[in-house]
Design an enzyme around this catalytic site. Structure first.
Site, mmCIF file in Angstrom:
data_model
loop_
_atom_site.group_PDB
_atom_site.id
_atom_site.type_symbol
_atom_site.label_atom_id
_atom_site.label_comp_id
_atom_site.label_asym_id
_atom_site.label_seq_id
_atom_site.Cartn_x
_atom_site.Cartn_y
_atom_site.Cartn_z
ATOM 1 N N ASP A 53 -37.029 -20.022 51.666
ATOM 2 C CA ASP A 53 -38.489 -20.562 51.038
ATOM 3 C C ASP A 53 -39.702 -19.133 51.827
ATOM 4 O O ASP A 53 -39.457 -18.698 53.114
ATOM 5 C CB ASP A 53 -38.914 -21.864 52.003
ATOM 6 N N ILE A 54 -40.079 -18.868 51.020
ATOM 7 C CA ILE A 54 -41.167 -17.751 51.420
ATOM 8 C C ILE A 54 -42.461 -18.939 52.338
ATOM 9 O O ILE A 54 -42.814 -19.899 52.259
ATOM 10 C CB ILE A 54 -42.724 -17.527 49.975
ATOM 11 N N ASN A 61 -51.937 -17.864 48.151
ATOM 12 C CA ASN A 61 -52.792 -17.717 46.906
ATOM 13 C C ASN A 61 -54.221 -18.395 47.297
ATOM 14 O O ASN A 61 -55.061 -17.880 46.683
ATOM 15 C CB ASN A 61 -51.980 -19.653 46.296
ATOM 16 N N ASP A 70 -47.967 -15.199 42.456
ATOM 17 C CA ASP A 70 -47.353 -14.959 41.670
ATOM 18 C C ASP A 70 -46.650 -13.438 41.698
ATOM 19 O O ASP A 70 -45.213 -13.453 41.573
ATOM 20 C CB ASP A 70 -48.227 -13.980 40.341
ATOM 21 N N GLU A 96 -41.979 -23.080 45.477
ATOM 22 C CA GLU A 96 -41.676 -21.112 46.334
ATOM 23 C C GLU A 96 -40.416 -21.330 47.217
ATOM 24 O O GLU A 96 -40.326 -20.075 47.996
ATOM 25 C CB GLU A 96 -42.914 -20.746 47.226
#
Length: 187
Positions: A53-54, A61, A70, A96
């Site tokens: 998981d980022i 964003n 992205d 993500e």
């Protein structure tokens, strides 16, 4: 006939691939994991998975725009794809979150791969393409689990997810195995 065959192969590849990251999509992941579980049971070999998981993805964003978000996703996907073996599967799990299935790898070996990925991502530097501005570093949290004989894919993923959330609760930017939930941390 060759044109039709090629066209069908291309359509099938597109239907199994996440357009943004180039990784396998969720449908392809589900099929691969099911087959890997059967093979692990038949051959008596280990099978491990990890979920990435980022960390603070929404911040990318909100601060830099969705194009940078992205770009972050593509960076993590690229590092993941380059870090797994040909017989492994790297996939976009959703949003993500990225997922890897490592047939033949026990929990320790899988955790080592996950930790190398975490370190590579933390060392990477992203810049905005249009301005050259450096973007804050990217970190990930990773949960790792090993398949247990005859368990469902859902149960395996649930244990992996618990390890991931333990990594997040423990301060993010770390890899935790299912054995480290509320315990040992690799960082």
């Amino acid at each position: 006939m060759d044109k039709i065959r090629n066209s069908l192969k291309e359509a099938e590849a597109r239907s199994n691939t996440d357009a943004l990251t180039g990784l396998a999509n969720r449908r392809s992941l589900d099929e691969f994991l099911r087959s890997a579980q059967i093979a692990a049971m038949e051959k008596g070999r280990p099978l491990s998975v990890f979920l990435i998981d980022i960390d603070h993805f929404k911040k990318f964003n909100d601060t830099f725009g969705h194009q940078v978000g992205d770009q972050v996703l593509r960076l993590v996907a690229k590092v993941l794809q380059e870090s797994v073996r040909n017989q492994d599967l790297a996939a976009r799990y959703g949003g993500e979150e990225l997922f890897a299935v490592l047939p033949g790898a026990d929990l320790s070996a899988c955790a080592e791969v996950a930790e190398r990925i975490r370190l590579r991502i933390a060392d990477a530097r992203l810049t905005r393409r249009n301005t050259g501005q450096e973007i804050s570093s990217v970190t990930v949290s990773i949960g790792v689990a090993q398949f247990r004989l005859a368990e469902t894919a859902e149960a395996l993923i649930e244990r992996c997810d618990r390890a991931l959330y333990q990594a997040k609760r423990s301060g993010r930017n770390r890899t935790i195995t299912e054995n480290g939930v509320d315990g040992e941390v690799l960082a």
